[in-house]
Design an enzyme around this catalytic site. Sequence first.
Site, short mmCIF file in Angstrom:
data_model
loop_
_atom_site.label_atom_id
_atom_site.label_comp_id
_atom_site.label_asym_id
_atom_site.label_seq_id
_atom_site.Cartn_x
_atom_site.Cartn_y
_atom_site.Cartn_z
N GLU A 151 -6.55 -5.80 9.80
CA GLU A 151 -6.04 -5.45 8.46
C GLU A 151 -5.85 -6.72 7.62
O GLU A 151 -5.43 -7.76 8.14
CB GLU A 151 -4.75 -4.63 8.55
CG GLU A 151 -4.47 -3.92 7.24
CD GLU A 151 -3.39 -2.84 7.32
OE1 GLU A 151 -2.75 -2.67 8.37
OE2 GLU A 151 -3.21 -2.15 6.30
N HIS B 219 -5.57 -8.50 14.79
CA HIS B 219 -5.63 -7.28 13.97
C HIS B 219 -6.45 -7.55 12.71
O HIS B 219 -6.28 -8.58 12.07
CB HIS B 219 -4.18 -6.90 13.62
CG HIS B 219 -4.00 -5.70 12.77
ND1 HIS B 219 -4.89 -4.66 12.73
CD2 HIS B 219 -3.00 -5.37 11.91
CE1 HIS B 219 -4.44 -3.74 11.88
NE2 HIS B 219 -3.30 -4.16 11.37
N ASP C 31 1.39 -6.17 14.37
CA ASP C 31 2.30 -5.41 13.50
C ASP C 31 3.51 -4.82 14.25
O ASP C 31 4.55 -4.57 13.64
CB ASP C 31 1.55 -4.25 12.84
CG ASP C 31 0.78 -4.70 11.61
OD1 ASP C 31 1.22 -5.62 10.94
OD2 ASP C 31 -0.27 -4.08 11.33
N HIS D 109 5.08 -9.70 10.94
CA HIS D 109 5.90 -9.57 9.72
C HIS D 109 7.37 -9.77 10.08
O HIS D 109 7.85 -9.23 11.09
CB HIS D 109 5.79 -8.16 9.12
CG HIS D 109 4.43 -7.79 8.64
ND1 HIS D 109 3.85 -8.33 7.51
CD2 HIS D 109 3.53 -6.91 9.12
CE1 HIS D 109 2.66 -7.80 7.33
NE2 HIS D 109 2.43 -6.93 8.29
N HIS E 142 0.81 -1.23 0.00
CA HIS E 142 0.00 0.00 0.00
C HIS E 142 0.84 1.28 0.00
O HIS E 142 0.71 2.17 0.85
CB HIS E 142 -1.10 0.01 1.06
CG HIS E 142 -0.73 -0.15 2.51
ND1 HIS E 142 0.29 0.54 3.10
CD2 HIS E 142 -1.29 -0.89 3.49
CE1 HIS E 142 0.35 0.23 4.38
NE2 HIS E 142 -0.58 -0.65 4.63
N HIS F 33 -1.60 -0.43 15.23
CA HIS F 33 -1.82 0.85 14.60
C HIS F 33 -3.24 1.03 14.10
O HIS F 33 -3.52 2.03 13.41
CB HIS F 33 -0.81 1.05 13.46
CG HIS F 33 -1.04 0.14 12.28
ND1 HIS F 33 -1.15 0.64 11.01
CD2 HIS F 33 -1.24 -1.18 12.16
CE1 HIS F 33 -1.36 -0.35 10.15
NE2 HIS F 33 -1.41 -1.46 10.83
N TYR G 84 10.08 0.16 8.82
CA TYR G 84 8.72 -0.22 9.19
C TYR G 84 8.16 0.79 10.21
O TYR G 84 7.03 1.27 10.09
CB TYR G 84 8.74 -1.63 9.79
CG TYR G 84 7.39 -2.24 9.97
CD1 TYR G 84 6.84 -3.05 8.97
CD2 TYR G 84 6.64 -2.01 11.10
CE1 TYR G 84 5.58 -3.60 9.13
CE2 TYR G 84 5.39 -2.55 11.26
CZ TYR G 84 4.87 -3.35 10.28
OH TYR G 84 3.62 -3.89 10.44
N ASP H 293 -3.88 -8.03 5.54
CA ASP H 293 -2.68 -8.87 5.39
C ASP H 293 -2.62 -9.94 6.48
O ASP H 293 -1.86 -10.91 6.36
CB ASP H 293 -1.38 -8.03 5.36
CG ASP H 293 -1.29 -7.01 6.48
OD1 ASP H 293 -2.34 -6.54 6.94
OD2 ASP H 293 -0.16 -6.67 6.86
FE1 FEO Z 1 -1.66 -3.46 9.95
FE2 FEO Z 1 0.45 -5.94 8.82
O1 FEO Z 1 -1.18 -4.99 8.99
#
Ligand code: FEO
Length: 395
Positions: free
Chosen positions: A80, A78, A164, A224, A24, A145, A191, A82
């Site tokens: 999001e 989370h 994250d 991640h 993104h 976040h 990051y 991903d």
């Molecule tokens: Fe906030 Fe890795 O997604």
Amino acid sequence: MKPVEIAEDIFWVGVIDWNIRDFHGYSTYEGTTYNAYLIMDEKITLIDTVKKEFADVLMQNIRHIVDPKKIDYVISNHTEMDHSGGLASVMHRVGEDKPLYCSKMGHKNLSKHFPQKWNYQPVENGGELSTGKKTLTFMETRMLHWPDSMFTYAKEDKILFSSDAFGQHYAGLERFDDEVGEAIMPHAKKYFANILLLYSPLILKLVDKVKDMGLALDMICPDHGIMWRRDPMKIISAYVAWSEQKPKRKALVIYDTMWHSTEKMAEEIAEALGREGVDARPMHLRSCHRSDIMTEVLDAGAVIVGSPTLNNGLFPTVSDFLTYMKGLKPINKVGAAFGSYGWSGEAVKLINKELEEMKFNIVDPGLRIHYVPDEKGVEACQELGKTIAQALPNN
Ligand code: FEO
């Protein structure tokens, strides 16, 4: 990649996305991973899923250990996509009626993404879940976040599943910090600078809270990149330093140019800064990705922005970068503007307005040069460099 046992009966079952280059709008030159974790206790528990496109790989990884139907609990730290994009596929295979633990905001946000009426079990901050021999504690980390973000802490194993936070966009065969060494830190810094910087005050509060709780940490497992097992405090200390944003004697001259005049100005300003002992570099906005520039902004003491005037406004890449940087709310910066113009010359005024809104310390009204820098123009650029150097700390 096959699952990796990271502690007794706890497995990394995530996937490696070797090929992603744009996350993104963030450049991911070395890909990323979507980490998910399987706890093989009396109640088998999956923490987080992966991006939708990789759901089959996740299921394959789980099958190396157990039949997915035997999973009892799913935890979503989370919303999001991903980490939750694969949830539909996972819940379908695990069983649509299995308890799905998430924060209260997670319940709301997941419901917006998925029409399925899953067996949501919203948890309280500090709530606990026993899986048999192991106890999981949930910690709300609102706005770190997303509003739904939370951590899951495995009490007996002293492992923090941190979503994250503490992550890095890095794809590799290594799974742990000690396998990569110092080379992982620039990925962690990038990051932080591009995802978490604006939440710095919340991060400092969270770190204090974790210290007050006396939480023992043997491992931090983000969603991640690599897991921190050699020295989990190293990444926490780095987060504190990055959140504090103490300015260094470092300056970035960020610019775009049409016919090399603003470029010439940028290089003269950077060289003058260098002569004053400042770690300075020009960064052309079509040669450097905005996310790489932002990584450098993190610890820079000065951010000098240049744009030619195009159609009474800013060059588009300069607008793009200013918008991006403003959203990430960097603090403690000296700022200045410069640019070449032909007739109207609004760019410097427009940059100054943005820098003022970001509460940068504007140390010069800004330097405008008509068409091409002549000898006097070059001197003016050098003077601007000196003025900025004087406003920087001596560290
Ligand atoms: Fe906030 Fe890795 O997604």
